[in-house]
Design a protein around this motif. Structure first.
Motif, PDB file in Angstrom:
ATOM      1  N   LYS A 176       1.114  -1.247  -0.352  1.00 34.26           N
ATOM      2  CA  LYS A 176      -0.016   0.005   0.345  1.00 34.26           C
ATOM      3  C   LYS A 176       0.515   1.066  -0.161  1.00 34.26           C
ATOM      4  N   LYS A 177       1.699   1.278   0.789  1.00 34.23           N
ATOM      5  CA  LYS A 177       2.825   2.625   1.185  1.00 34.23           C
ATOM      6  C   LYS A 177       3.669   2.531  -0.915  1.00 34.23           C
ATOM      7  N   ASP A 178       4.238   1.596  -0.988  1.00 32.60           N
ATOM      8  CA  ASP A 178       5.462   1.235  -2.077  1.00 32.60           C
ATOM      9  C   ASP A 178       5.495   0.585  -3.777  1.00 32.60           C
ATOM     10  N   GLY A 179       3.742  -0.005  -3.059  1.00 29.02           N
ATOM     11  CA  GLY A 179       3.213  -0.865  -4.750  1.00 29.02           C
ATOM     12  C   GLY A 179       4.256  -2.311  -4.962  1.00 29.02           C
ATOM     13  N   GLU A 180       3.680  -2.850  -5.398  1.00 25.05           N
ATOM     14  CA  GLU A 180       4.204  -4.968  -4.774  1.00 25.05           C
ATOM     15  C   GLU A 180       5.816  -4.791  -5.792  1.00 25.05           C
ATOM     16  N   GLU A 181       5.706  -3.896  -5.965  1.00 25.31           N
ATOM     17  CA  GLU A 181       7.471  -4.256  -6.648  1.00 25.31           C
ATOM     18  C   GLU A 181       8.284  -3.779  -6.286  1.00 25.31           C
ATOM     19  N   LYS A 182       8.260  -2.772  -5.373  1.00 30.49           N
ATOM     20  CA  LYS A 182       9.134  -2.061  -4.564  1.00 30.49           C
ATOM     21  C   LYS A 182       9.436  -2.924  -2.644  1.00 30.49           C
ATOM     22  N   ALA A 183       8.181  -2.865  -2.493  1.00 33.21           N
ATOM     23  CA  ALA A 183       7.519  -4.057  -1.553  1.00 33.21           C
ATOM     24  C   ALA A 183       7.790  -5.332  -1.205  1.00 33.21           C
ATOM     25  N   LYS A 184       8.910  -6.246  -2.403  1.00 37.24           N
ATOM     26  CA  LYS A 184       9.196  -7.031  -2.517  1.00 37.24           C
ATOM     27  C   LYS A 184      10.310  -7.055  -3.014  1.00 37.24           C
ATOM     28  N   THR A 185      11.244  -5.828  -2.411  1.00 41.43           N
ATOM     29  CA  THR A 185      12.346  -5.355  -2.680  1.00 41.43           C
ATOM     30  C   THR A 185      13.488  -5.792  -0.691  1.00 41.43           C
ATOM     31  N   TYR A 186      11.678  -6.146  -0.097  1.00 40.23           N
ATOM     32  CA  TYR A 186      12.357  -5.880   1.360  1.00 40.23           C
ATOM     33  C   TYR A 186      11.817  -6.529   2.023  1.00 40.23           C
ATOM     34  N   SER A 187      10.737  -6.829   1.686  1.00 42.48           N
ATOM     35  CA  SER A 187       9.462  -7.713   2.676  1.00 42.48           C
ATOM     36  C   SER A 187       9.343  -9.388   2.026  1.00 42.48           C
ATOM     37  N   ALA A 188       9.320  -9.998   2.866  1.00 41.34           N
ATOM     38  CA  ALA A 188       8.601 -11.863   2.078  1.00 41.34           C
ATOM     39  C   ALA A 188       7.386 -11.926   2.327  1.00 41.34           C
ATOM     40  N   VAL A 189       7.497 -12.460   0.560  1.00 42.43           N
ATOM     41  CA  VAL A 189       5.451 -12.280  -0.042  1.00 42.43           C
ATOM     42  C   VAL A 189       5.080 -13.142   0.758  1.00 42.43           C
ATOM     43  N   PRO A 190       4.027 -12.976   1.906  1.00 43.75           N
ATOM     44  CA  PRO A 190       3.649 -13.964   2.496  1.00 43.75           C
ATOM     45  C   PRO A 190       3.322 -15.488   2.091  1.00 43.75           C
ATOM     46  N   GLY A 191       3.770 -16.563   2.536  1.00 43.86           N
ATOM     47  CA  GLY A 191       4.153 -18.012   2.572  1.00 43.86           C
ATOM     48  C   GLY A 191       5.392 -18.375   2.213  1.00 43.86           C
ATOM     49  N   THR A 192       6.616 -17.037   2.045  1.00 44.86           N
ATOM     50  CA  THR A 192       7.825 -17.460   1.885  1.00 44.86           C
ATOM     51  C   THR A 192       8.966 -17.418   2.595  1.00 44.86           C
ATOM     52  N   SER A 193       7.998 -16.394   3.538  1.00 47.44           N
ATOM     53  CA  SER A 193       8.767 -16.678   4.987  1.00 47.44           C
ATOM     54  C   SER A 193       9.125 -17.738   5.376  1.00 47.44           C
ATOM     55  N   GLU A 194      10.486 -17.904   5.927  1.00 48.34           N
ATOM     56  CA  GLU A 194      11.151 -19.194   6.858  1.00 48.34           C
ATOM     57  C   GLU A 194      10.454 -19.264   8.477  1.00 48.34           C
ATOM     58  N   HIS A 195      10.114 -17.880   8.825  1.00 42.24           N
ATOM     59  CA  HIS A 195       9.906 -17.184   9.781  1.00 42.24           C
ATOM     60  C   HIS A 195       8.198 -18.069  10.434  1.00 42.24           C
ATOM     61  N   GLU A 196       7.943 -18.160   9.312  1.00 38.75           N
ATOM     62  CA  GLU A 196       6.270 -18.787   9.207  1.00 38.75           C
ATOM     63  C   GLU A 196       6.324 -20.712   9.831  1.00 38.75           C
ATOM     64  N   THR A 197       6.972 -20.849   9.653  1.00 37.53           N
ATOM     65  CA  THR A 197       7.821 -22.162   9.784  1.00 37.53           C
ATOM     66  C   THR A 197       6.898 -22.667  11.493  1.00 37.53           C
ATOM     67  N   GLY A 198       7.715 -21.150  12.002  1.00 38.40           N
ATOM     68  CA  GLY A 198       7.855 -21.605  13.808  1.00 38.40           C
ATOM     69  C   GLY A 198       9.187 -22.596  13.928  1.00 38.40           C
ATOM     70  N   LEU A 199      10.401 -22.796  13.084  1.00 41.15           N
ATOM     71  CA  LEU A 199      11.214 -23.013  12.848  1.00 41.15           C
ATOM     72  C   LEU A 199      12.181 -22.071  12.965  1.00 41.15           C
ATOM     73  N   ALA A 200      11.853 -21.154  12.648  1.00 39.56           N
ATOM     74  CA  ALA A 200      13.040 -20.725  12.720  1.00 39.56           C
ATOM     75  C   ALA A 200      13.124 -19.530  13.900  1.00 39.56           C
ATOM     76  N   ILE A 201      14.753 -18.351  13.642  1.00 30.85           N
ATOM     77  CA  ILE A 201      14.339 -17.481  15.320  1.00 30.85           C
ATOM     78  C   ILE A 201      16.301 -16.668  14.804  1.00 30.85           C
ATOM     79  N   ASP A 202      15.575 -15.049  14.157  1.00 28.98           N
ATOM     80  CA  ASP A 202      15.944 -14.619  14.949  1.00 28.98           C
ATOM     81  C   ASP A 202      17.093 -13.907  15.994  1.00 28.98           C
ATOM     82  N   VAL A 203      18.219 -14.420  16.125  1.00 24.48           N
ATOM     83  CA  VAL A 203      18.598 -13.975  17.894  1.00 24.48           C
ATOM     84  C   VAL A 203      19.950 -12.822  17.619  1.00 24.48           C
ATOM     85  N   THR A 204      20.209 -12.191  18.895  1.00 24.57           N
ATOM     86  CA  THR A 204      21.447 -11.406  18.971  1.00 24.57           C
ATOM     87  C   THR A 204      21.740 -11.957  20.238  1.00 24.57           C
ATOM     88  N   GLY A 205      22.984 -11.167  20.645  1.00 20.95           N
ATOM     89  CA  GLY A 205      23.442 -10.818  21.684  1.00 20.95           C
ATOM     90  C   GLY A 205      22.504 -10.649  23.169  1.00 20.95           C
TER      91      GLY A 205
END
Ligand SMILES: [Zn+2]
Length: 284
Positions: A176-205
């Protein structure tokens, strides 16, 4: 033909490299109503027949086969990476070793059934979805954090599970903000983010510094993870120098649970999950 197709995929992936799972993906907390049919996770149709609506098998624990005969042809002719029409819907999304990437999408209806809250520190205090992981991964991440702590490298979780609906709400807001083409350059299309598996985690110190940011690379935490994550069944899913294969720049903070046997093998061979499953060309 096979070589041609594989090269094609590599080119497509190279064209679709985007910023990773953290960063801009972290903001949204709203839930999208009405996730639509799986066709919505596919990209704009092209000349390829039945783009995106053809359920195909995906690699599972034992899969070592080539991608199906999905007619991925002449991507060079595709003006943009969003017109490849090559997204496959994953047949066994519940597999612990499921391969999720820009061309292998989880079904829009998929929701892991065994999500729990791992008993680890996070960079935030709310008890919300993004703390959750599937049971087996939660147990493993608890052990990994304990091991890191013992080695004097305390960690904190940044973001784990994200539902399809959340990813969709997030992605739609960017569109909505940037248009689909641009959005795809910085955000995963629904269904394609590994975080949706429940098997991925981002960690830090544990100080929360450089959470899901490039500056995490080279920190003692990142170095510890490179060395030890596989002992606990995790891989650094988006390694350095493999962006043309994974579709993601180096993300030293993004861990994916695959089980220790495969994790150790992937680490020993210094390959990506895509290469492990032989779904993209590998320089042998
Ligand atoms: Zn991530």
């Amino acid at each position: 033909m096979k070589i041609k197709m594989n090269v094609s995929i590599a080119i497509l992936l190279a064209l679709t490299i985007v910023a990773g799972c953290g960063g801009k993906n972290e903001g949204a907390s709203t839930i999208a109503p009405n996730p639509t049919a799986s066709a919505s996770v596919t990209t704009s149709p092209t000349a390829s027949p039945s783009a995106g609506t053809t359920p195909t098998t995906s690699p599972t624990a034992t899969a070592t086969t080539k991608p199906s005969s999905n007619p991925v042809t002449s991507p060079a002719a595709s003006p943009t990476p969003t017109k490849n029409g090559a997204v496959q819907v994953i047949a066994k999304p519940e597999s612990i070793t499921v391969l999720v990437n820009k061309t292998n999408s989880l079904p829009s209806s998929y929701e892991p059934t065994d999500l729990v809250y791992p008993n680890i520190a996070f960079t935030f205090s709310e008890k919300i979805d993004k703390r959750k992981m599937r049971q087996v991964a939660a147990t493993a991440i608890e052990k990994l954090f304990a091991g890191a702590q013992k080695d004097g490298v305390p960690l904190a979780g940044v973001s784990a599970y994200r539902s399809y609906a959340t990813q969709k709400a997030l992605f739609d807001s960017y569109v909505k903000k940037d248009g689909e083409e641009k959005a795809k350059t910085y955000s995963a299309v629904p269904g394609t983010s590994e975080h949706e598996t429940g098997l991925a985690i981002d960690v830090t110190g544990s100080n929360g510094k450089c959470a899901a940011s490039d500056c995490f690379g080279g920190t003692k935490e990142a170095i510890w993870l490179e060395k030890h994550a596989s002992e606990y069944g995790f891989i650094i899913r988006y390694p350095q120098g493999k962006a043309a294969i994974t579709g993601y720049q180096y993300e030293p903070w993004h861990l994916r649970y695959v089980g220790s046997d495969i994790a150790k093998e992937i680490q020993a061979k210094k390959v990506t999950m895509e290469e492990y499953y032989n779904t993209v060309p590998v320089s042998k």
